[in-house]
Design a protein around this motif. Structure first.
Motif, mmCIF file in Angstrom:
data_model
loop_
_atom_site.group_PDB
_atom_site.id
_atom_site.type_symbol
_atom_site.label_atom_id
_atom_site.label_comp_id
_atom_site.label_asym_id
_atom_site.label_seq_id
_atom_site.Cartn_x
_atom_site.Cartn_y
_atom_site.Cartn_z
ATOM 1 N N UNK A 38 0.737 -1.186 0.022
ATOM 2 C CA UNK A 38 0.200 0.258 0.133
ATOM 3 C C UNK A 38 0.716 1.217 -0.112
ATOM 4 N N UNK A 39 1.749 1.246 0.565
ATOM 5 C CA UNK A 39 2.681 2.292 0.658
ATOM 6 C C UNK A 39 3.390 2.753 -0.835
ATOM 7 N N UNK A 40 3.535 1.591 -1.607
ATOM 8 C CA UNK A 40 4.016 1.911 -3.014
ATOM 9 C C UNK A 40 2.851 2.667 -3.677
ATOM 10 N N UNK A 41 1.821 2.008 -3.512
ATOM 11 C CA UNK A 41 0.533 2.571 -4.215
ATOM 12 C C UNK A 41 0.256 3.879 -3.968
ATOM 13 N N UNK A 42 0.259 4.261 -2.789
ATOM 14 C CA UNK A 42 0.332 5.499 -2.350
ATOM 15 C C UNK A 42 1.044 6.522 -2.735
ATOM 16 N N UNK A 43 2.335 5.960 -2.775
ATOM 17 C CA UNK A 43 3.424 7.036 -3.614
ATOM 18 C C UNK A 43 3.207 7.077 -4.862
ATOM 19 N N UNK A 44 2.717 6.085 -5.691
ATOM 20 C CA UNK A 44 2.547 6.162 -7.073
ATOM 21 C C UNK A 44 1.306 7.317 -7.374
ATOM 22 N N UNK A 45 0.514 7.125 -6.318
ATOM 23 C CA UNK A 45 -0.640 7.985 -6.561
ATOM 24 C C UNK A 45 -0.249 9.547 -6.169
ATOM 25 N N UNK A 46 0.619 9.722 -5.367
ATOM 26 C CA UNK A 46 1.026 11.113 -4.866
ATOM 27 C C UNK A 46 1.631 11.458 -6.112
#
Ligand code: AHN
Ligand code: ZN
Length: 325
Positions: A38-46
């Motif tokens: 989820x941290x990766x996905x959040x970072x790709x969103x940001x």
């Protein structure tokens, strides 16, 4: 040794590598499903949001398109960029770019995953009339779904599933006319990128076993109802995904009820490519728009992105992908 298969299973679970969830399928077989980060996905969103609204013709759109294709390449996909010119309703030409990442392109047995990467040029549903001509961040409506797919791409690159996977980021999904009209703006239509690709696929006669569209999959406490075109055209895929959500423990997000019919990118792919497709999309049956409260407002920003929701969707899709033979 009567208990041998059971013993092997326990061994397999005991020695499971740190980044995978093992589910026991039959006594003799365990299936490893990678853990969605989820941290990766959040970072790709940001990162997508940090470019600014990804409105066609802007530098932010250009930069974000480069970012998405570079990330797919970094994860080992073969990337095809499909660029063309389409017309707005007033005949203004606009350049669009569909971004396609293929894993195991030679594999005949394929699953298609897709989302739109452009953002809506106007916050036409904003409660404040002064904001309604402003472009939106599209953290949920755009970036979140692409981010979930990037994280799935990262996993598929490290640990290939049995099937080949195509990930498509479609351009120009979100230019449909708003309810109001004004003389200063010009409008396109919904789903123009997917419409173009579905009529002109990047591979002649492209097909896949089925397709899954992610749209608005990152709002806190999102709820996904069974969308009607999905139910009509791909009922077994709806069932498979909702069962996967249950198996993964995310059934509170995947509601076991029918939703509404939504004209979205999956309809292009169903109509022109004849691939059964479903749309996982956050709906709010009791809201005035039918969608989440941030839909097409300036509040669709990083303050309203949930790692839990991204994980519910991403882990469910990984479960489906890695159970395919
Ligand atoms: C319509 O409301 C016509 N389509 C919804 C599809 C959409 C818009 N998804 C994101 N933004
Ligand atoms: Zn939208």
């Amino acid at each position: 040794m009567k208990n041998f298969p059971v013993f092997m299973c326990i061994l397999a679970i005991g020695f499971s590598c740190k980044q995978s969830l093992k589910t026991q399928n039959t006594v003799a077989e365990t299936i490893s499903v990678p853990v969605f980060n989820a941290d990766s996905a959040y970072y790709y969103t940001a990162t997508q949001v940090s470019f600014g609204p990804r409105v066609l013709g802007t530098n932010a759109h250009e930069a974000c398109g480069n970012y998405l294709s570079d990330e797919l390449k970094r994860f080992g996909a073969t990337v095809t960029l499909q660029e063309t010119t389409v017309q707005l309703q007033d005949q203004t030409p606009v350049r669009i770019k569909n971004i396609i990442g293929s894993f195991q392109p030679e594999n005949k047995s394929r699953i298609l995953l897709f989302a739109h990467w452009d953002t809506r040029p106007f916050a036409d549903h904003d409660p404040n009339p002064d904001y309604r001509m402003k472009p939106i961040d599209g953290a949920n409506d755009g970036a979140g779904a692409c981010a979930a797919l990037l994280e799935i791409a990262r996993q598929a690159g490290m640990n290939p599933p049995t099937v080949g996977v195509d990930i498509i980021f479609f351009d120009m999904e979100d230019w449909g006319s708003p309810n109001f009209t004004d003389k200063t703006n010009h409008y396109g239509d919904w789903c123009m990128g997917s419409d173009y690709w579905a009529r002109n696929p990047h591979v002649p006669d492209y097909t896949a076993r089925y397709g899954i569209l992610l749209d608005m999959v990152s709002a806190p406490d999102a709820q996904f109802y069974k969308e009607i075109y999905s139910e009509q055209n791909a009922p077994s895929i709806v069932k498979k995904v909702w069962e996967a959500a249950r198996a993964t423990g995310y059934d509170s997000y995947f509601i076991d009820k029918n939703g509404s019919s939504i004209m979205d990118d999956h309809v292009s792919v169903i109509s022109y490519r004849k691939i059964p497709c479903i749309d996982i999309i956050h709906c709010s049956p009791n809201s005035s728009t039918g969608f989440g409260s941030y839909w097409h407002t300036t509040e669709d920003n990083m303050n309203n992105v949930s790692k839990e929701t991204l994980t519910a969707v991403g882990q469910t899709i990984l479960y489906v992908l890695y159970h395919e033979k």
